[in-house]
Design an enzyme around this catalytic site. Structure first.
Site, short mmCIF file in Angstrom:
data_model
loop_
_atom_site.label_atom_id
_atom_site.label_comp_id
_atom_site.label_asym_id
_atom_site.label_seq_id
_atom_site.Cartn_x
_atom_site.Cartn_y
_atom_site.Cartn_z
N GLY A 271 -18.94 3.18 -2.96
CA GLY A 271 -20.31 3.35 -2.46
C GLY A 271 -21.31 3.64 -3.57
O GLY A 271 -22.42 3.09 -3.59
N GLY B 233 -18.48 7.35 -2.93
CA GLY B 233 -17.39 7.55 -3.87
C GLY B 233 -17.39 6.42 -4.88
O GLY B 233 -18.44 5.88 -5.24
N ASN B 234 -16.20 6.02 -5.31
CA ASN B 234 -16.12 4.97 -6.32
C ASN B 234 -16.86 3.71 -5.86
O ASN B 234 -17.70 3.17 -6.58
CB ASN B 234 -14.63 4.65 -6.60
CG ASN B 234 -14.47 3.51 -7.57
OD1 ASN B 234 -14.74 2.36 -7.24
ND2 ASN B 234 -14.10 3.82 -8.79
N LYS C 21 0.85 -1.19 0.00
CA LYS C 21 0.00 0.00 0.00
C LYS C 21 0.88 1.23 0.00
O LYS C 21 2.01 1.19 0.50
CB LYS C 21 -0.88 0.04 1.26
CG LYS C 21 -2.14 0.85 1.07
CD LYS C 21 -3.18 0.03 0.34
CE LYS C 21 -4.46 0.77 0.11
NZ LYS C 21 -5.51 -0.13 -0.39
N GLY D 33 -20.74 6.48 2.49
CA GLY D 33 -19.72 6.74 1.47
C GLY D 33 -20.34 6.62 0.10
O GLY D 33 -21.06 5.64 -0.19
P1 NAD Z 1 -13.51 7.57 -2.75
O1 NAD Z 1 -12.50 8.60 -2.36
O2 NAD Z 1 -13.93 7.44 -4.17
O3 NAD Z 1 -14.86 7.73 -1.90
C1 NAD Z 1 -14.88 7.82 -0.50
C2 NAD Z 1 -16.29 8.28 -0.12
O4 NAD Z 1 -16.37 8.33 1.31
C3 NAD Z 1 -16.65 9.68 -0.60
O5 NAD Z 1 -18.01 9.71 -0.97
C4 NAD Z 1 -16.43 10.56 0.65
O6 NAD Z 1 -17.21 11.74 0.62
C5 NAD Z 1 -16.89 9.60 1.71
N1 NAD Z 1 -16.40 9.94 3.02
C6 NAD Z 1 -15.17 10.37 3.40
N2 NAD Z 1 -15.13 10.60 4.73
C7 NAD Z 1 -16.34 10.29 5.18
C8 NAD Z 1 -16.95 10.31 6.46
N3 NAD Z 1 -16.26 10.70 7.54
N4 NAD Z 1 -18.22 9.91 6.57
C9 NAD Z 1 -18.92 9.52 5.48
N5 NAD Z 1 -18.44 9.48 4.25
C10 NAD Z 1 -17.15 9.86 4.11
O7 NAD Z 1 -12.91 6.19 -2.19
P2 NAD Z 1 -13.31 4.72 -2.65
O8 NAD Z 1 -12.37 4.29 -3.70
O9 NAD Z 1 -14.76 4.63 -2.86
O10 NAD Z 1 -12.90 3.91 -1.32
C11 NAD Z 1 -13.79 3.78 -0.20
C12 NAD Z 1 -13.28 2.66 0.70
O11 NAD Z 1 -13.23 1.44 -0.05
C13 NAD Z 1 -11.87 2.84 1.27
O12 NAD Z 1 -11.81 2.24 2.55
C14 NAD Z 1 -11.01 2.06 0.30
O13 NAD Z 1 -9.78 1.64 0.87
C15 NAD Z 1 -11.92 0.90 0.01
N6 NAD Z 1 -11.63 0.19 -1.24
C16 NAD Z 1 -11.64 0.82 -2.44
C17 NAD Z 1 -11.40 0.09 -3.59
C18 NAD Z 1 -11.47 0.72 -4.96
O14 NAD Z 1 -11.37 -0.02 -5.95
N7 NAD Z 1 -11.70 2.01 -5.10
C19 NAD Z 1 -11.12 -1.28 -3.52
C20 NAD Z 1 -11.12 -1.89 -2.27
C21 NAD Z 1 -11.38 -1.15 -1.13
#
Ligand code: NAD
Length: 421
Positions: free
Chosen positions: A223, A220-221, A102, A218
């Protein structure tokens, strides 16, 4: 700190059950390599800006190190170490030929101009280039990073090494050798794991018929994609949130409409509610803390780690928690939830669709042969369905939790790999 200690506690407990030799366990409790950098860029005002950054390579017994890069103001070395070890267990439990790694940069990417963001991404790529490569360590996006950032990094890596090597990074844009379906793969994978879980017909999987209710933290990508996929598959999404706010509508939120509104405004807040009316029922705004305690069949934390703690675990009212974020449930909370009969499907299985998608991107980049989105998702479905079945069999045989069953399988595979060299 709690996140790293919690991860090590779970690994210790699983190692005792799986009878992992003490010398192997000791090696797995610390990463193979920790690289620390102090990245410097020239800010738009002409002054130098500095950013602490790391790349942690945890273990490569089963293949090259693999893991994302996070851009977040609260990133710290303990968190990166915990996330690197989760990658080792995640790639192992789904049967990929990878280890775990990471990276992170301490930065709020929204506070940078586009030019500064590019300069920082290229500075990070320069720092890690001696330590990575298609058969050494393959970075990908994570929180705060995206395909544009990965394209800059892949380009910088190519300039330094003197050759374009798309298999050195995953999560690139399709135009720059990325895979179709990679962006939706994590959310899609979460849906597959949930589908398989619900088909087991256990006590917890008996849902409110006919439309199971879901709360998602959440947007983002991860959620937003899982919200859309579940909506399309007949689930009722009753609450969603991002870092700015939360919406709650027990009758169900019109997710495609929220996606349209969020694409315009960039946030979820009271304005989103108004934008949804009159086409959707009016909804209420909530805080993120309240959101986690709403009644629902399924709770999906998809933002950051340690959001379900010993304080709020007794108040959780969902039957099932699908951990789409990494490490959203603290260890003490996990024990409380287990006692309360709430099933937790752990991150290393629930969100592994992302790394499976990355693996398929790497394979396509190595072969220079590209697949359709349908083919990528079909292969992801097969891989995750098989991984789920293996974990379910382990759980049944050991009479343990989902998390323990995942870790027992993951550790056994990694330990086997370590014994063979
Ligand atoms: P992202 O940056 O696209 O989205 C994160 C989301 O969480 C955003 O909507 C943000 O506004 C929200 N957020 C941030 N702080 C917050 C809070 N305190 N309360 C509520 N919402 C909050 O990130 P992502 O890629 O969607 O990743 C989210 C999680 O999934 C992380 O833990 C990441 O490690 C994990 N993850 C992501 C992937 C991937 O392919 N993107 C793969 C495996 C795991």
């Amino acid at each position: 700190m709690a996140f790293l200690e919690d991860t090590q506690t779970v690994v210790d407990a699983a190692a005792r059950i799986a009878k992992i030799p003490a010398d192997i366990l000791a090696r797995l409790q610390t990463p193979d390599h920790v690289y620390a950098f102090d990245l410097a860029i020239t800010g738009d005002g002409g002054t130098e800006k500095k950013f602490p950054a790391w790349r942690v390579q945890h273990n490569n017994a089963l293949g090259p190190y693999k893991g994302g890069i996070r851009f977040h103001p609260d990133s710290n070395l303990d968190e990166v170490q915990a996330l690197a070890s989760l990658m080792t267990w995640k790639t192992s439990v789904v049967g990929l030929p990878y280890g775990g790694a990471k990276g992170a940069v301490v930065v709020d990417p929204r506070a940078l101009s586009l030019r500064e963001l590019e300069a920082l991404s290229r500075a990070y790529a320069q720092a890690i280039t001696p330590h990575i490569g298609p058969q050494a360590d393959i970075p990908a996006p994570d929180v705060g990073t995206n395909s544009q950032i990965l394209d800059w990094m892949a380009d910088e890596y190519g300039k330094i090494t003197g050759r374009w090597d798309p298999a050195a990074f995953t999560g690139k844009s399709v135009e720059k050798g990325g895979s179709r379906g990679r962006e939706v793969a994590t959310g899609f994978g979460g849906y597959i794991i949930l589908r398989e879980f619900l088909q087991l017909g256990s006590e917890a999987s008996k849902l409110e018929a006919p439309l199971p209710s879901v709360v998602i933290q959440g947007f983002g990508n991860v959620g937003a994609h899982i919200a859309r996929i579940l909506f399309e598959n007949g689930f009722r999404i009753v609450a969603i949130s991002d870092s700015r706010g939360a919406l709650y509508e027990p009758a169900g939120i019109d997710i495609p409409r929220v996606l349209e509104v969020k694409a315009r405004t960039g946030i979820i807040d009271r304005g989103t509610c108004f934008a949804l009316s009159p086409h959707a029922p009016p909804c209420r705004t909530f805080t993120n803390a309240q959101l986690l305690e709403l009644p629902a069949d399924i709770l999906i934390p998809a933002a950051l780690e340690d959001v379900i703690t010993q304080e709020n675990a007794p108040k959780i009212r969902a039957n099932i928690i699908l951990e789409m974020a990494n490490g959203p449930v603290a260890h003490e909370a996990d024990e409380i939830l287990a006692r309360r009969g709430i099933e937790v499907i752990p991150d290393i299985l629930a969100n592994s669709g992302g790394v499976v998608g990355s693996y398929f991107e790497w394979v396509q980049s190595l072969e220079n042969k590209y697949w359709s989105e349908a083919e990528v998702l079909q292969r992801t479905d097969e891989k995750l369905t098989a991984a789920f079945a293996a974990v379910a069999a382990e759980k049944e045989a050991r009479g343990t939790t989902w998390r323990m069953a995942c870790y027992i399988r993951a550790l056994t595979r990694v330990a086997e790999g370590m014994k063979r060299v």
